[in-house]
Design a protein around this motif. Structure first.
Motif, PDB file in Angstrom:
ATOM      1  N   LEU A  41     -60.557  11.620  -4.774  1.00  0.00           N
ATOM      2  CA  LEU A  41     -60.839  10.448  -5.597  1.00  0.00           C
ATOM      3  C   LEU A  41     -59.590   9.913  -6.290  1.00  0.00           C
ATOM      4  CD1 LEU A  41     -64.211  11.572  -7.212  1.00  0.00           C
ATOM      5  CD2 LEU A  41     -63.842  10.120  -5.211  1.00  0.00           C
ATOM      6  N   GLY A  42     -58.449  10.494  -5.968  1.00  0.00           N
ATOM      7  CA  GLY A  42     -57.214  10.131  -6.645  1.00  0.00           C
ATOM      8  C   GLY A  42     -56.560   8.868  -6.099  1.00  0.00           C
ATOM      9  N   THR A  43     -55.677   8.360  -6.896  1.00  0.00           N
ATOM     10  CA  THR A  43     -54.856   7.232  -6.481  1.00  0.00           C
ATOM     11  C   THR A  43     -53.395   7.639  -6.649  1.00  0.00           C
ATOM     12  OG1 THR A  43     -54.857   6.272  -8.695  1.00  0.00           O
ATOM     13  CG2 THR A  43     -56.546   5.479  -7.182  1.00  0.00           C
ATOM     14  N   ALA A  44     -52.555   6.928  -5.948  1.00  0.00           N
ATOM     15  CA  ALA A  44     -51.116   7.150  -6.092  1.00  0.00           C
ATOM     16  C   ALA A  44     -50.509   5.897  -6.693  1.00  0.00           C
ATOM     17  CB  ALA A  44     -50.490   7.426  -4.725  1.00  0.00           C
ATOM     18  N   LEU A  45     -49.563   6.084  -7.597  1.00  0.00           N
ATOM     19  CA  LEU A  45     -48.796   4.950  -8.109  1.00  0.00           C
ATOM     20  C   LEU A  45     -47.623   4.745  -7.168  1.00  0.00           C
ATOM     21  CD1 LEU A  45     -48.707   5.398 -11.973  1.00  0.00           C
ATOM     22  CD2 LEU A  45     -49.800   3.591 -10.660  1.00  0.00           C
ATOM     23  N   LEU A  46     -47.592   3.587  -6.522  1.00  0.00           N
ATOM     24  CA  LEU A  46     -46.545   3.294  -5.554  1.00  0.00           C
ATOM     25  C   LEU A  46     -45.742   2.086  -6.011  1.00  0.00           C
ATOM     26  CD1 LEU A  46     -48.510   3.817  -2.219  1.00  0.00           C
ATOM     27  CD2 LEU A  46     -47.000   5.422  -3.411  1.00  0.00           C
ATOM     28  N   PRO A  47     -44.436   2.123  -5.779  1.00  0.00           N
ATOM     29  CA  PRO A  47     -43.589   1.013  -6.202  1.00  0.00           C
ATOM     30  C   PRO A  47     -43.697  -0.174  -5.255  1.00  0.00           C
ATOM     31  CG  PRO A  47     -42.265   2.689  -5.127  1.00  0.00           C
ATOM     32  CD  PRO A  47     -43.678   3.228  -5.204  1.00  0.00           C
ATOM     33  N   VAL A 116     -52.819   2.823  -5.894  1.00  0.00           N
ATOM     34  CA  VAL A 116     -53.285   2.679  -4.517  1.00  0.00           C
ATOM     35  C   VAL A 116     -54.162   3.865  -4.132  1.00  0.00           C
ATOM     36  CG1 VAL A 116     -52.516   2.476  -2.113  1.00  0.00           C
ATOM     37  CG2 VAL A 116     -51.182   1.411  -3.938  1.00  0.00           C
ATOM     38  N   PRO A 117     -55.401   3.591  -3.703  1.00  0.00           N
ATOM     39  CA  PRO A 117     -56.246   4.689  -3.229  1.00  0.00           C
ATOM     40  C   PRO A 117     -55.836   5.094  -1.806  1.00  0.00           C
ATOM     41  CG  PRO A 117     -57.424   2.623  -3.001  1.00  0.00           C
ATOM     42  CD  PRO A 117     -56.106   2.305  -3.676  1.00  0.00           C
ATOM     43  N   VAL A 123     -62.301   4.755  -4.036  1.00  0.00           N
ATOM     44  CA  VAL A 123     -61.883   5.537  -5.192  1.00  0.00           C
ATOM     45  C   VAL A 123     -62.239   4.772  -6.453  1.00  0.00           C
ATOM     46  CG1 VAL A 123     -59.948   6.616  -6.375  1.00  0.00           C
ATOM     47  CG2 VAL A 123     -60.002   6.553  -3.887  1.00  0.00           C
ATOM     48  N   GLY A 124     -63.299   5.199  -7.122  1.00  0.00           N
ATOM     49  CA  GLY A 124     -63.672   4.557  -8.381  1.00  0.00           C
ATOM     50  C   GLY A 124     -63.759   3.055  -8.237  1.00  0.00           C
ATOM     51  N   ALA A 125     -62.980   2.381  -9.038  1.00  0.00           N
ATOM     52  CA  ALA A 125     -63.041   0.920  -9.056  1.00  0.00           C
ATOM     53  C   ALA A 125     -62.127   0.282  -8.018  1.00  0.00           C
ATOM     54  CB  ALA A 125     -62.658   0.412 -10.449  1.00  0.00           C
ATOM     55  N   ALA A 126     -61.312   1.077  -7.322  1.00  0.00           N
ATOM     56  CA  ALA A 126     -60.385   0.520  -6.342  1.00  0.00           C
ATOM     57  C   ALA A 126     -60.848   0.863  -4.930  1.00  0.00           C
ATOM     58  CB  ALA A 126     -58.982   1.070  -6.572  1.00  0.00           C
ATOM     59  N   ARG A 127     -60.772  -0.135  -4.050  1.00  0.00           N
ATOM     60  CA  ARG A 127     -61.071   0.125  -2.637  1.00  0.00           C
ATOM     61  C   ARG A 127     -60.345  -0.901  -1.789  1.00  0.00           C
ATOM     62  NH1 ARG A 127     -65.264  -2.838   0.073  1.00  0.00           N
ATOM     63  NH2 ARG A 127     -66.213  -4.354  -1.297  1.00  0.00           N
ATOM     64  N   TRP A 128     -60.160  -0.553  -0.543  1.00  0.00           N
ATOM     65  CA  TRP A 128     -59.508  -1.443   0.402  1.00  0.00           C
ATOM     66  C   TRP A 128     -60.520  -2.425   0.983  1.00  0.00           C
ATOM     67  CZ3 TRP A 128     -54.441  -1.663   0.610  1.00  0.00           C
ATOM     68  CH2 TRP A 128     -53.690  -0.548   0.205  1.00  0.00           C
TER      69      TRP A 128
END
Length: 162
Positions: A41-47, A116-117, A123-128
């Protein structure tokens, strides 16, 4: 709307290619992949600003604009829905954020970070809405501008979604 490109199954070849493409911009790609594998369920912080910029528009405009884009091209670049659908993020070529001018649009380029999921997971409130295909396909900014104008015109004309 469903994502295209990667099948959405975490073990699929398309999802693996998308993971590799996204993780390649992380300061530590191995740690990024490990975090996604460890926490489904995690997200990554990507630049942003390395392989892509992100144009973020209100969801009420982004979803209809994506509908228009999908009529214009076979496959637009990756598109994220975030914050419960309140925002839509279109992945565009590097440098677009520095040149983009648009009311209500936020641009994330060099120096900005995007949550970014994992491709293929909700993932929670974020999805593609459009999953990265792993090849580096991005949305053409000129076509996105056209799609945003058409969607806004239809909404203003009472046509609702484009």
């Amino acid at each position: 709307m469903t994502g295209t490109g990667a099948s959405g199954r975490p073990g699929s070849a398309g999802a693996r290619a998308a993971v590799e493409w996204l993780a390649s911009v992380a300061p530590d790609p191995d740690a990024c992949r490990w975090e996604w594998e460890r926490d489904p369920l995690g997200t990554a912080l990507l630049p942003a600003g390395r392989r892509w910029d992100v144009l973020i528009v209100p969801g009420w405009l982004g979803h209809p604009a994506l509908d228009v884009l999908q009529r214009l091209v076979e496959r637009p670049g990756p598109v994220l829905r975030g914050f419960g659908g309140e925002r839509t993020g279109f992945f565009v070529p590097v440098g677009t954020a520095a040149r983009w001018v648009g009311t209500g649009t936020r641009a994330a380029g060099r120096g900005a970070w995007i949550a970014v999921p994992h491709p293929g997971r909700v993932v929670g409130a974020a999805r593609w809405l459009v999953v990265p295909d792993g090849s580096g396909t991005l949305t053409d900014p000129a076509l996105l501008e056209l799609a945003l104008h058409e969607a806004a015109g239809r909404i203003a004309g009472g046509g609702g979604r484009a």
